[in-house]
Structures are given as C-alpha cells and as structure tokens.
Design an enzyme around this catalytic site. Structure first.
Site, PDB file in Angstrom:
ATOM      1  N   HIS A   1      38.124  36.954  33.922  1.00 12.81           N
ATOM      2  CA  HIS A   1      36.631  35.272  33.484  1.00 12.81           C
ATOM      3  C   HIS A   1      37.428  35.279  31.908  1.00 12.81           C
ATOM      4  CE1 HIS A   1      32.979  32.851  32.797  1.00 12.81           C
ATOM      5  NE2 HIS A   1      33.687  32.952  32.061  1.00 12.81           N
TER       6      HIS A   1
ATOM      7  N   ARG B   1      42.673  30.230  25.796  1.00 14.74           N
ATOM      8  CA  ARG B   1      43.111  28.410  24.921  1.00 14.74           C
ATOM      9  C   ARG B   1      43.873  27.871  25.402  1.00 14.74           C
ATOM     10  NH1 ARG B   1      37.931  27.709  25.450  1.00 14.74           N
ATOM     11  NH2 ARG B   1      36.848  29.267  23.971  1.00 14.74           N
TER      12      ARG B   1
ATOM     13  N   ASN C   1      40.289  25.815  31.476  1.00 13.67           N
ATOM     14  CA  ASN C   1      39.026  24.329  30.284  1.00 13.67           C
ATOM     15  C   ASN C   1      39.884  24.380  28.873  1.00 13.67           C
ATOM     16  OD1 ASN C   1      37.958  27.097  29.356  1.00 13.67           O
ATOM     17  ND2 ASN C   1      36.367  26.181  28.800  1.00 13.67           N
TER      18      ASN C   1
ATOM     19  N   ASP D   1      34.966  26.265  34.297  1.00 13.12           N
ATOM     20  CA  ASP D   1      33.903  27.067  34.073  1.00 13.12           C
ATOM     21  C   ASP D   1      33.758  26.220  32.504  1.00 13.12           C
ATOM     22  OD1 ASP D   1      32.270  29.019  32.621  1.00 13.12           O
ATOM     23  OD2 ASP D   1      34.040  29.886  31.434  1.00 13.12           O
TER      24      ASP D   1
ATOM     25  N   ASN E   1      27.250  30.220  26.577  1.00 19.31           N
ATOM     26  CA  ASN E   1      26.639  29.887  27.684  1.00 19.31           C
ATOM     27  C   ASN E   1      26.909  30.670  28.043  1.00 19.31           C
ATOM     28  OD1 ASN E   1      25.687  27.569  25.238  1.00 19.31           O
ATOM     29  ND2 ASN E   1      28.110  26.545  26.357  1.00 19.31           N
TER      30      ASN E   1
ATOM     31  N   ASP F   1      34.125  37.073  29.894  1.00 23.58           N
ATOM     32  CA  ASP F   1      34.094  35.402  29.476  1.00 23.58           C
ATOM     33  C   ASP F   1      34.568  35.518  27.810  1.00 23.58           C
ATOM     34  OD1 ASP F   1      33.031  32.968  29.025  1.00 23.58           O
ATOM     35  OD2 ASP F   1      30.876  33.302  28.483  1.00 23.58           O
TER      36      ASP F   1
HETATM   37  C1  NCD Z   1      32.927  29.536  26.779  1.00 24.25           C
HETATM   38  C2  NCD Z   1      33.975  28.625  26.103  1.00 24.25           C
HETATM   39  O1  NCD Z   1      34.123  28.876  24.937  1.00 24.25           O
HETATM   40  O2  NCD Z   1      35.660  28.044  26.264  1.00 24.25           O
HETATM   41  N1  NCD Z   1      31.789  28.979  26.532  1.00 24.25           N
HETATM   42  C3  NCD Z   1      30.927  29.867  26.416  1.00 24.25           C
HETATM   43  O3  NCD Z   1      30.460  29.969  25.698  1.00 24.25           O
HETATM   44  N2  NCD Z   1      30.598  30.820  27.171  1.00 24.25           N
HETATM   45  C4  NCD Z   1      32.686  28.402  28.650  1.00 24.25           C
HETATM   46  C5  NCD Z   1      31.795  29.006  29.254  1.00 24.25           C
HETATM   47  O4  NCD Z   1      32.058  29.734  30.008  1.00 24.25           O
HETATM   48  O5  NCD Z   1      30.345  27.884  28.924  1.00 24.25           O
HETATM   49 ZN    ZN Z   2      31.186  29.396  31.523  1.00 24.50          ZN
END
Ligand code: NCD
Ligand code: ZN
Length: 426
Positions: free
Chosen positions: A62, A66, A96, A153, A279, A306
């Site tokens: 995960h 970008r 994303n 995601d 998030n 993440d």
């Molecule tokens: C993530 C992002 O910035 O792409 N942000 C986050 O706060 N985790 C997207 C996501 O997983 O919500």
């Molecule tokens: Zn997420």
C-alpha cells in the site's frame, strides 16, 4: 559476490530465527549457513552484520507513488528510493493517480517504467472507472497486463451491488481487492478522529463507525463469495473485533495496519496539525492498543505504510483544507520497532512476518522469504540503534508528523536482486 556475516537471520516463512551467514552470488542467495561455515573467495565483499537482524526485504502492499500525473508530490524513482531507504524491496502502488489507473493503456505506461527501478515496484489497478464507484474496470484485461490487485483506495465504494460484482470478479480472477473503508454517509469531515481533538479544533471529524460499518458490510457481502478481501489501514478497535469474528466464522478477510496507527494517537494532531491529518484518522490509545493486539494475535495480517506524499505547500494549508496522508516508508521500521517490539507487545517474528511473507503470500508475489536459490532481497537492520527522524527524506516529500521523534531500529542495508540498493551512512 556478497557475504553477510555475523547477523541474526529472522525468516518467518521458514521459521529460522538464529545466527546465520549468507552468501549471495549473481543476485541469488546461494548459501545460508551457521556462522563461519561458508567458504567464499578472497575477493568477496563482506558485510559485517554483528548485532544486526537480517530479514527478507520488506513488502508493502500500500504505497502512493503519485505517478502518473501528481509527480510534484512523488514519482516512481523517488518513491522507490524512499522504499529502499526503509528496507523495502517490493511495493504495490495504489491507483489514485491522475489519470487513475482504470485502463490497460494507463496501466501499461506506468508498469513499463516500473520495470526499470532498483527495487520491485508492482502496480494495482482501479476497481471502478474513474474511481467513481459506478462501473467496473476491465479487470480481466488489467490482471492480464500485470495488475497484482484492485483498489479504489482514497475513495470508499458505496454501492453494495457494485461491491458484490467486484468481489465476485476478484474471486474469479483470484486476486486481492483492497478497500478504503469510510462510509461517506457517516463522515462529517475526514482526517481527524471525531472526538475530543476534532471538538477542540472545531472540526466535524471522522467517526470510527464510518469505518467499522462499511467493514462489517463488506465482510458480510464476502461471506458467500470468498474473495481475497483486504481491509486497508484499519484504525478502530471495533474493526479489529469484526475481523476477529469474521475469521473465526471462516470468512475470507485480511487486514492491514499502518505504522502510524500502531505508534500514534489523535493527540498528535494537536501537536503537528495538518501533518498528522490522515484517512482514516489516528484515533485513541484504546484503538492503538487494540490494533497492536490484533497484529500480535494474527487478526491483522499485514503492516502496510499507506505512504502518501503531499507537497509542503499543500500541507501548510489550514488543517481543514490540507490533504490527508503522510509519508511512511522511511519511518516504518523505527516506529514499529519502538512502539510494538521494544515494549514486547508483539514478537520480532510476528512483526517481520507482517512486513514480509504475509503480504507477499496474499498478493502472490515471489518475495518475503529468505531461501537458497531465490532472489536475494534482504534488509539488514540494527534493532537497538537510536536515531532521530530527520527533516529530509529520500522521498520527494517531507510530510511526516514524526520528524524529530527518537526511534529505535535503523535500516543499515537494503539488498535487492543481490545489489546493495541502500546503505545507511550513519
Ligand atoms: C491517501 C492519499 O493521499 O492518496 N491519503 C490518506 O490520507 N491515506 C489516500 C487514502 O488512502 O485515503
Ligand atoms: Zn486509503
């Protein structure tokens, strides 16, 4: 040729947890043997791993690199460098991006560039077109092109009927589907836990029920389908309990937890502001302890960062408008070692399994193990070295709320395909 001597090998897949030397030849682990047994040629390069742990290179399913389209935040080169600096040799990029990875054409373009990097950078594709939650992508074609998983995601999938179709398709393709679970209908404002901190800051907040209600729905939708359902960045104690019960009932579900949710609580938002906005949000100490318990008893399978880079400009906005997310690859080991292993809340083996073989197995990636004749993807770290998180990173971004924190556990070498792809200077 590389000889790693005097280290302590922890390889959860084989159960080895003992002093071992390793000989690496032509990108592969040729020999694993008790100390001082390996006969190598005189010109062999030796790494003295005294006092260090040698483990499979970490696997992170995960990360947000970008690329394409948001490369002012990060790109696949800087993302891979951040991964290597954190001890990672395999990562899975989220989809994303801009455009999102919802077509074979977009997938192929980034995938081809990812093949040329010093570590293994794999790619997930979207579940729905444009991440709009209305129409499934061509998952057959995306899987055939190399997608190792499917995810929207960043955006939860609200429509149950579509979720059922997505789960069925992922079951048929035998590929994980990873979900960001925050029910939009229950969200007031994202990124900060609804409670004392959101009240103090005058924000609506993200309630824990937004997460666990959607998790409960998707776990139950999967009961009759049995897809490899991967619940991303679990943050609330009730979610852990849902996974525990689901697993006890034989429902197919896997869980990810991030180092930040294992190490910090909502209080960090008061200190670091938008840098701690993420998030799902950092929650309470009771949630943090439940996540650690879930990790230690196997309810949570994987530690995934993440890693979510944003520019300094974006993160300097007021907390209500700054984007959510924090970088995580370069602080992952230190946070987990300091806040989980050192206080003896989970064993080194459990934590290393969650960083290696568990995610590799779920995503069917040939990684996460130390085996003779397999690719030499390794991390060597000093479990006792203390270091302070610096202000700059190998990542293009610096949006870490952990800058200035003193951590134990420092990556010294990362080796991928037998090559040293990172070496700590300190
Ligand atoms: C993530 C992002 O910035 O792409 N942000 C986050 O706060 N985790 C997207 C996501 O997983 O919500
Ligand atoms: Zn997420």
């Amino acid at each position: 040729m590389l000889l790693i001597k005097n280290g302590h090998l922890i390889d959860p897949a084989s159960g080895v947890d003992a002093p071992m030397d390793l000989l690496i030849v032509q990108g592969k682990v040729l020999q694993i043997a008790k100390p001082n047994q390996i006969k190598a040629e005189d010109d062999v390069k030796v790494i003295d791993a005294s006092g260090m742990i040698v483990a499979p290179g970490f696997v992170d399913v995960h990360v947000h690199f970008r690329d394409p389209g948001l490369t002012y935040k990060e790109d696949i080169q800087t993302g891979a460098a951040a991964a290597a600096a954190g001890g990672y040799t395999t990562v899975v990029c989220m989809a994303n991006t801009k455009p999102p990875i919802d077509s074979v054409e977009t997938f192929k373009e980034v995938w081809e560039r990812e093949q040329k990097l010093p570590i293994h950078v794999l790619q997930a594709a979207n579940v729905t077109m444009g991440m709009k939650g209305q129409e499934l992508t061509d998952m057959d074609a995306l899987k055939a092109t190399g997608a190792v998983g499917f995810t929207d995601d960043g955006v939860p999938i609200a429509d149950e009927k579509l979720m059922v179709s997505a789960l069925q398709k992922c079951k048929e393709l035998d590929v994980p589907i990873s979900l960001h679970e925050e029910d939009p209908a229950l969200m007031i404002s994202p990124g900060v836990n609804k409670g004392k901190v959101s009240d103090a800051l005058g924000l609506g907040g993200a309630p824990e029920e937004a997460e666990y209600v959607l998790v409960a729905r998707d776990v139950m939708l999967n009961q009759k389908i049995g897809a490899k359902l991967d619940i991303q960045h679990i943050s609330s104690k009730t979610t852990v309990e849902i996974l525990r019960q689901a697993k006890a009932h034989g429902i197919c579900v896997y869980g990810e937890v991030t180092p930040q949710h294992l190490a910090a609580t909502e209080d960090l938002v008061l200190e670091k502001g938008a840098l701690a906005r993420v998030n799902p949000p950092l929650r309470t100490e009771a949630d943090r302890m439940a996540l650690i318990k879930g990790l230690s008893d196997g309810t949570i399978d994987m530690i995934a960062t993440d890693h979510a880079p944003h520019s300094a400009e974006e993160k300097s906005e007021p907390i209500a408008s700054a984007p959510s997310g924090m970088i995580g690859l370069e602080t992952a080991l230190g946070l987990v070692w300091t806040y989980v292993v050192k206080p003896q809340l989970a064993s080194p083996k459990t934590v290393i399994a969650a960083l290696t073989v568990n995610p590799a197995n779920l995503y069917q990636i040939p990684a996460g193990k130390v085996q003779e004749n397999a690719s030499a993807d390794l991390v060597i770290f000093d479990p006792n070295e203390e270091w302070t998180v610096p202000e700059t990173f190998a990542s293009k971004a610096t949006n870490s709320p952990f800058i200035g924190w003193k951590l134990s556990g420092k990556v010294k070498y990362t080796i991928c395909n037998g090559e040293i792809v990172y070496q700590s200077l300190g």
